[in-house]
Scaffold this motif. Structure first.
Motif, PDB file in Angstrom:
ATOM      1  N   ASN A 194      11.190  14.667  -1.088  1.00 59.42           N
ATOM      2  CA  ASN A 194      11.522  14.717  -2.440  1.00 59.42           C
ATOM      3  C   ASN A 194      11.121  16.336  -3.125  1.00 59.42           C
ATOM      4  O   ASN A 194      10.505  16.926  -2.302  1.00 59.42           O
ATOM      5  N   LEU A 244      -4.503   7.746  -6.920  1.00 65.76           N
ATOM      6  CA  LEU A 244      -4.479   8.230  -5.155  1.00 65.76           C
ATOM      7  C   LEU A 244      -5.730   8.136  -4.897  1.00 65.76           C
ATOM      8  O   LEU A 244      -6.003   8.123  -3.578  1.00 65.76           O
ATOM      9  N   ARG A 290       0.800  -1.160  -0.059  1.00 68.97           N
ATOM     10  CA  ARG A 290       0.059  -0.065  -0.175  1.00 68.97           C
ATOM     11  C   ARG A 290       0.749   1.304  -0.002  1.00 68.97           C
ATOM     12  O   ARG A 290       0.671   2.016  -0.801  1.00 68.97           O
ATOM     13  N   LEU A 291       1.835   1.313   0.890  1.00 60.19           N
ATOM     14  CA  LEU A 291       2.677   2.423   1.029  1.00 60.19           C
ATOM     15  C   LEU A 291       3.541   2.590  -0.428  1.00 60.19           C
ATOM     16  O   LEU A 291       3.749   3.589  -0.843  1.00 60.19           O
ATOM     17  N   ALA A 292       3.991   1.542  -0.977  1.00 61.76           N
ATOM     18  CA  ALA A 292       4.751   1.557  -2.170  1.00 61.76           C
ATOM     19  C   ALA A 292       4.023   2.284  -3.340  1.00 61.76           C
ATOM     20  O   ALA A 292       4.154   3.001  -4.342  1.00 61.76           O
ATOM     21  N   VAL A 293       2.595   1.619  -3.406  1.00 61.00           N
ATOM     22  CA  VAL A 293       1.776   2.337  -4.447  1.00 61.00           C
ATOM     23  C   VAL A 293       1.537   3.591  -4.192  1.00 61.00           C
ATOM     24  O   VAL A 293       1.562   4.620  -5.128  1.00 61.00           O
ATOM     25  N   ARG A 294       1.304   4.290  -3.033  1.00 59.79           N
ATOM     26  CA  ARG A 294       0.922   5.531  -2.643  1.00 59.79           C
ATOM     27  C   ARG A 294       2.168   6.347  -2.879  1.00 59.79           C
ATOM     28  O   ARG A 294       1.827   7.687  -3.480  1.00 59.79           O
ATOM     29  N   LEU A 295       3.398   6.032  -2.577  1.00 64.19           N
ATOM     30  CA  LEU A 295       4.704   6.740  -2.772  1.00 64.19           C
ATOM     31  C   LEU A 295       4.860   6.862  -4.341  1.00 64.19           C
ATOM     32  O   LEU A 295       5.321   7.997  -4.824  1.00 64.19           O
ATOM     33  N   GLY A 296       4.777   5.832  -5.119  1.00 60.86           N
ATOM     34  CA  GLY A 296       5.029   5.941  -6.377  1.00 60.86           C
ATOM     35  C   GLY A 296       4.042   6.694  -7.229  1.00 60.86           C
ATOM     36  O   GLY A 296       4.363   7.575  -7.862  1.00 60.86           O
ATOM     37  N   ALA A 297       2.746   6.721  -7.082  1.00 57.21           N
ATOM     38  CA  ALA A 297       1.744   7.594  -7.470  1.00 57.21           C
ATOM     39  C   ALA A 297       2.054   9.095  -6.980  1.00 57.21           C
ATOM     40  O   ALA A 297       1.987   9.751  -7.820  1.00 57.21           O
ATOM     41  N   GLN A 298       2.362   9.327  -5.841  1.00 58.75           N
ATOM     42  CA  GLN A 298       2.606  10.743  -5.348  1.00 58.75           C
ATOM     43  C   GLN A 298       4.011  11.155  -6.083  1.00 58.75           C
ATOM     44  O   GLN A 298       3.872  12.499  -6.426  1.00 58.75           O
ATOM     45  N   ALA A 299       4.892  10.285  -6.226  1.00 60.50           N
ATOM     46  CA  ALA A 299       6.090  10.911  -6.920  1.00 60.50           C
ATOM     47  C   ALA A 299       5.821  11.272  -8.194  1.00 60.50           C
ATOM     48  O   ALA A 299       6.204  12.281  -8.807  1.00 60.50           O
ATOM     49  N   ALA A 306      -2.141   9.613 -12.115  1.00 57.79           N
ATOM     50  CA  ALA A 306      -1.562   9.410 -10.444  1.00 57.79           C
ATOM     51  C   ALA A 306      -2.755   9.909  -9.627  1.00 57.79           C
ATOM     52  O   ALA A 306      -3.007   9.166  -8.629  1.00 57.79           O
ATOM     53  N   LEU A 337      12.272   4.790  -4.338  1.00 59.80           N
ATOM     54  CA  LEU A 337      11.159   4.842  -5.200  1.00 59.80           C
ATOM     55  C   LEU A 337      10.461   6.413  -5.241  1.00 59.80           C
ATOM     56  O   LEU A 337      10.412   6.825  -6.274  1.00 59.80           O
ATOM     57  N   SER A 338      10.297   7.084  -3.997  1.00 54.11           N
ATOM     58  CA  SER A 338       9.659   8.481  -4.368  1.00 54.11           C
ATOM     59  C   SER A 338      10.982   9.419  -4.124  1.00 54.11           C
ATOM     60  O   SER A 338      10.629  10.654  -4.583  1.00 54.11           O
TER      61      SER A 338
END
Lengths: 326, 323
Positions: free
Chosen positions: B123, B218, A207-216, B214, B173-174
């Protein structure tokens, strides 16, 4: 000069993903009230039909009813259905109607040709949008037909700008736009899925990985949109000497990452042109049309087989043999 | 509450821009310091109304929350310099990739018994208030300290607490993620231009498409694969495009990227923890500038004369010698 949309009625022929996304976006933007929106589809089982009903849209199985109740009429059906729809609603089009086709690969010319059997100066526009209109971050371009006025363009632009970016283009660019921002969200969903896999591989919970990836991705896109700088410059700014990011970029470049994305835009654009070419050829076998869809269309009151141009062998898509409907 | 930044480069600048846009702190309550006054970000910070100084000690004295926004290899020098000035009220937040809470606490414990340390990985999109931040809490930091930092960072994007051992993966990742996105956007625009679009429009549409997707993800409970399915109509243009992406191993390249960035972060952390870096590995000009600061001596920054390496986290002299 802002055109008042408050007395305008909007109709959708088709009640699938696109109609649903646009209605959700328009209502979130408050640009039109749901009771001024009508949508029609022969298929009442679609999950999106439920969604539209819940939003307060007037739902009907009659395309003619949609036409009668609307000023701006979105054609939100699959490209191969367009000619059937045009034959069905052609006689009901009035001077006030602005027809906006959202179908990939269907030219303004082909639509005008069909509608001129019923009216001398049909107002047609063509647009290419994408699903993020549902969160009011869509990307839309539109082209103006022969008989559409400047105000019609401004009206459509106002509507679509309420749900994201919108600009007018020459029609010959629309296939390329389809390849880029039409299909673009699919590239992004795939990328986030993969980035999340990378995060999970290195120890993050999913969940965190999806969240961080989308947010980035979101943050970076927002930075680019808000900046005058070149994407390459923005990339340079985040790559410190000998750091983690430039190491990552190297492996991406080694794998031809950029080339894959160019290939994707090209493939989508080429396929769009291919579909357009097939449609323009004006002959598609009945088997190529989903038979169930055709059956449902034929079940509608007032619609006959000849009326929608169905011939025993092969369907003439844009050439109606009769000038009058039974 | 006052906020200070040791370091006035890209990160400090981006955070200040974000914080002020969010209205979460007034610029006159922000101080930033750097020995290098030529950085373009320095004039940017000044223009925003931040108190600029060349003295790290001044920043410490004027702040409650202290962000360490310098490159990882500079951290030990900074800690030695400001260690004596840290008070009970100070919350030290390190943003340096690969620098552990443990190494910072170890250094600061020479000066205070319970230094409040936190570590965060953020970031650059904090500059437009769409950052991605995670933080981990040190031994002596309280729950309120975490909440305070979270409030600050949440004003400029997504922020959540994590265990420290996840931070390297987050970096991959981010932390590095925006660079992957800028590269993708450059390439997508190339694709659009190849198929006939003018460059500006192509960049605009590409960025908008990524942003919208994205945001959809979210805002949705659905799996990215489901959202992808929803936009791929049978025999259509999009599924044709996806096929070429998959054929080229698109997904694998992104997994590789996250992994490479994470591994390099761990590598840099390991080198730092080894506590020996040759002077040549430290940018000499930076070292010179640090040594020019009032009150900083050579032995004070643990560069024992005649020794071949720099001991980064092992201060041989019991106390800093002051001039």
């Amino acid at each position: 000069k802002i055109i008042c949309l408050c007395r305008m009625s909007v109709g959708f022929i088709g009640a699938g993903q696109l109609a649903h996304a646009l209605v959700r976006g328009f209502t979130a933007a408050g640009v039109i009230a749901t009771h001024r929106i009508t949508a029609s589809s022969p298929d009442t089982d679609l999950p999106t039909v439920q969604g539209l009903r819940k939003l307060g849209v007037n739902f009907t199985t009659s395309n003619k009813e949609t036409v009668d109740k609307s000023d701006v009429l979105f054609l939100a059906v699959k490209p191969h259905i367009i000619p059937f729809v045009l034959d069905e609603i052609g006689p009901n089009i009035e001077d006030r109607h602005l027809i906006v086709s959202c179908a990939a690969g269907v030219t303004i010319s082909s639509i005008e040709k069909k509608l001129r059997q019923y009216r001398t100066a049909p107002k047609v526009m063509r647009c290419m949008t994408n699903t993020p209109v549902v969160v009011r971050e869509g990307a839309t371009v539109y082209a103006t037909g022969t008989h559409a006025e400047v105000e019609d363009g401004k009206l459509l632009e106002q509507l679509m700008a309420s749900v994201g970016y919108c600009t007018e283009v020459e029609e010959d660019l629309i296939d390329a736009v389809t390849g880029l921002s039409g299909s673009g969200p699919a590239y992004a969903f795939t990328a986030v899925d993969a980035l999340a896999d990378g995060g999970v591989k290195m120890g993050l919970p999913r969940r965190l990985a999806v969240r961080l990836g989308a947010q980035a991705l979101l943050g970076a896109a927002r930075m680019l949109l808000d900046s005058e700088q070149h994407p390459g410059q923005l990339k340079d700014n985040v790559c410190s000497p000998g750091g983690a990011t430039i190491h990552a970029l190297h492996v991406m470049e080694s794998g031809g990452f950029r080339s894959l994305l160019i290939n994707a835009v090209e493939a989508s654009c080429v396929r769009t042109r291919e579909l357009q070419f097939l449609a323009d050829q004006e002959k598609i076998s009945p088997a190529a049309i989903k038979k169930t869809t055709l059956d449902k269309v034929l079940q509608q009151p007032g619609v006959t087989a000849e009326g929608v141009g169905v011939k025993p062998r092969g369907i003439s898509m844009f050439s109606s043999p009769r000038t009058k409907k039974k």
